[in-house]
Design an enzyme around this catalytic site. Structure first.
Site, mmCIF file in Angstrom:
data_model
loop_
_atom_site.group_PDB
_atom_site.id
_atom_site.type_symbol
_atom_site.label_atom_id
_atom_site.label_comp_id
_atom_site.label_asym_id
_atom_site.label_seq_id
_atom_site.Cartn_x
_atom_site.Cartn_y
_atom_site.Cartn_z
ATOM 1 N N LYS A 1 -33.752 16.000 23.680
ATOM 2 C CA LYS A 1 -35.060 15.853 23.017
ATOM 3 C C LYS A 1 -36.021 16.985 23.417
ATOM 4 C CE LYS A 1 -33.000 11.975 21.967
ATOM 5 N NZ LYS A 1 -32.103 11.922 20.836
ATOM 6 N N ASP B 1 -36.762 6.480 32.672
ATOM 7 C CA ASP B 1 -36.395 7.323 31.540
ATOM 8 C C ASP B 1 -37.697 7.944 31.038
ATOM 9 O OD1 ASP B 1 -35.828 8.429 29.062
ATOM 10 O OD2 ASP B 1 -34.415 6.862 28.484
ATOM 11 N N ARG C 1 -15.887 20.804 36.486
ATOM 12 C CA ARG C 1 -16.261 19.388 36.348
ATOM 13 C C ARG C 1 -17.080 18.928 37.553
ATOM 14 N NH1 ARG C 1 -12.920 15.762 37.740
ATOM 15 N NH2 ARG C 1 -11.029 16.709 36.912
ATOM 16 N N TYR D 1 -34.869 2.620 24.634
ATOM 17 C CA TYR D 1 -33.848 3.243 23.794
ATOM 18 C C TYR D 1 -32.672 2.280 23.666
ATOM 19 C CZ TYR D 1 -30.140 6.069 22.044
ATOM 20 O OH TYR D 1 -29.084 6.508 21.297
HETATM 21 N N1 PLP Z 1 -33.337 7.769 26.211
HETATM 22 C C1 PLP Z 1 -34.178 7.920 25.178
HETATM 23 C C2 PLP Z 1 -35.628 7.582 25.366
HETATM 24 C C3 PLP Z 1 -33.712 8.366 23.945
HETATM 25 O O1 PLP Z 1 -34.586 8.513 22.923
HETATM 26 C C4 PLP Z 1 -32.338 8.665 23.790
HETATM 27 C C5 PLP Z 1 -31.783 9.121 22.485
HETATM 28 O O2 PLP Z 1 -32.436 8.999 21.461
HETATM 29 C C6 PLP Z 1 -31.489 8.495 24.893
HETATM 30 C C7 PLP Z 1 -32.028 8.058 26.087
HETATM 31 C C8 PLP Z 1 -30.043 8.803 24.796
HETATM 32 O O3 PLP Z 1 -29.885 10.199 24.840
HETATM 33 P P1 PLP Z 1 -28.664 10.989 24.154
HETATM 34 O O4 PLP Z 1 -28.767 10.767 22.676
HETATM 35 O O5 PLP Z 1 -28.892 12.404 24.569
HETATM 36 O O6 PLP Z 1 -27.408 10.405 24.711
#
Ligand code: PLP
Length: 386
Positions: free
Chosen positions: A207, A182, A57, A109
């Site tokens: 992704k 992000d 962990r 997101y």
């Molecule tokens: N950030 C973006 C731009 C995303 O498209 C997503 C999920 O679609 C996330 C964060 C969240 O990621 P996760 O689904 O791996 O938790």
């Protein structure tokens, strides 16, 4: 070739990724990396740790290679893997303190603002939401001395609005705040936010990094291995939102082909966007690679080698037209998520529910690595049928 990925010589990103930093397992001679399922690590007779690790962990051996590769690709000092993109994003906010002020773009997101409103604000974080892509709005929302973090997503899901990372870094740093980006949609293939001034880069590694729709993972990369980074690592170690060993291995495997995939996806997305930009059944196409897209100028400066595999189509007939259209698709898969080798479509209005700020006429399109002519033909026949 080296046992220690951190001592790999400077090479181009494609080479680093394809060879997984040239890390050969000396014990077995394996070119493919081993999987490290162990949750615990031995001590010697002197009770010293044999390899500096105690428990998975805190510091899993499974993370060393993918974290080192991602840090190298992003030009960061270190990386940390998490059990999902949300676990990675929320760890950054959890490393702050109650009473701290953060500035966050509102259309990104969607679960990030949901989490901030439902958990972070009641816990004591002060969140100022600003329109996505608007650098002046970020400047106006800053409270010098109180604002600890600015959080942006570029290109932002699902309108693919582009934000000028270098400009926002200047604003954040001028007010004594950090900048978190992000960069999921761009991937390190197309944008390196740390070189533009970002302090923390976040990926939903689910992704483009993994790219095969078979691993849920998140990652953070830091510009500096400093006290804030230690706090983020502590959030991970104590909160326990870590990745499993097999997932870390699959992620490493995915990243080795990322440059090929992302370039192909970007090229195909640009071709699809150009093909349908003036379609009579569309209001428009959201894609930063189109010359008349509002984010094109900034995207040209801060993205290299392409504009990403994500675009959105806006339909003249609203949600009914979108849903009639997707019912006719035969190559594109109707599913959430993005960045995989298979092309996906999603009506975000349906997925996010009635409170979603996403226009109901918008269809999100994730371009995979199929032949682009098949993708265009599939969209054409679906348009013809509605
Ligand atoms: N950030 C973006 C731009 C995303 O498209 C997503 C999920 O679609 C996330 C964060 C969240 O990621 P996760 O689904 O791996 O938790």
């Amino acid at each position: 070739m080296t046992d220690d990925p951190r001592s790999a010589p400077k090479r181009r990103p494609e080479t680093l990724a394809a060879q997984a930093l040239g890390w050969i397992d000396r014990a077995s001679g394996s070119v493919a990396p081993p999987i490290y399922p162990s949750t615990t690590y031995a001590r010697g007779e002197d009770y010293q740790l044999l390899a500096g690790r105690t428990y998975a962990r805190d510091q899993s051996a499974a993370f060393a290679q993918p974290e080192a590769l991602l840090a190298a690709l992003e030009g960061g000092a270190a990386a940390a893997l998490f059990g999902s993109g949300m676990a990675a994003a929320t760890a950054v906010f959890q490393a702050l303190k109650p009473g701290d002020h953060v500035v966050v773009q509102e259309n990104l997101y969607f679960n990030v603002p949901v989490w901030l409103r439902q958990w972070a604000e009641p816990w004591g974080l002060e969140v100022g939401f600003v329109p996505t892509g608007d650098v002046e709005a970020i400047a106006a929302a800053m409270r010098p001395g109180a604002t600890r973090l600015v959080w942006i997503e570029t290109p932002a899901n699902p309108t693919w609005a582009v934000t000028d990372i270098a400009a926002v870094a200047g604003i954040a740093h001028g007010a004594g705040a950090l900048l978190g980006v992000d960069s999921t949609a761009a991937s390190p293939v197309l944008t390196r936010p740390i070189a533009l001034g970002a302090d923390i880069v976040m990926h939903s590694a689910t992704k483009f990094l993994n790219g095969h729709s078979d691993v849920l993972a998140g990652a953070l990369v830091t510009a500096r291995d400093d006290a804030f980074w230690s706090r983020i690592k502590q959030v991970r170690a104590l909160g326990g939102a870590v990745l499993g060993a097999l997932e870390a291995w699959l992620l490493m495997r995915g990243m080795r082909t990322m440059h090929l995939r992302v370039r192909r996806q970007s090229d195909s997305a640009l071709a699809v966007a150009r093909h349908f930009r003036n379609h009579p059944k569309l209001v428009g196409v959201c894609y930063p690679g189109l010359e008349d897209d509002p984010g094109h100028g900034v995207a040209r400066r801060q993205m290299q080698g392409g504009f990403g595999g994500m675009l959105s189509l806006r339909f003249k007939g609203g949600a009914p037209a979108v849903l009639a259209f997707v019912a006719r698709l035969e190559v594109f898969v109707r599913a959430t998520s993005l960045g995989g080798v298979e092309s996906l479509v999603e009506h975000r209005g349906t997925a996010e529910g009635p409170d979603s700020p996403v226009p109901k006429d918008l269809l999100r399109v994730s371009i995979g690595i199929e032949h682009v002519d098949d993708l265009i033909a599939d969209l054409e026949q679906a348009f013809a049928a509605i």
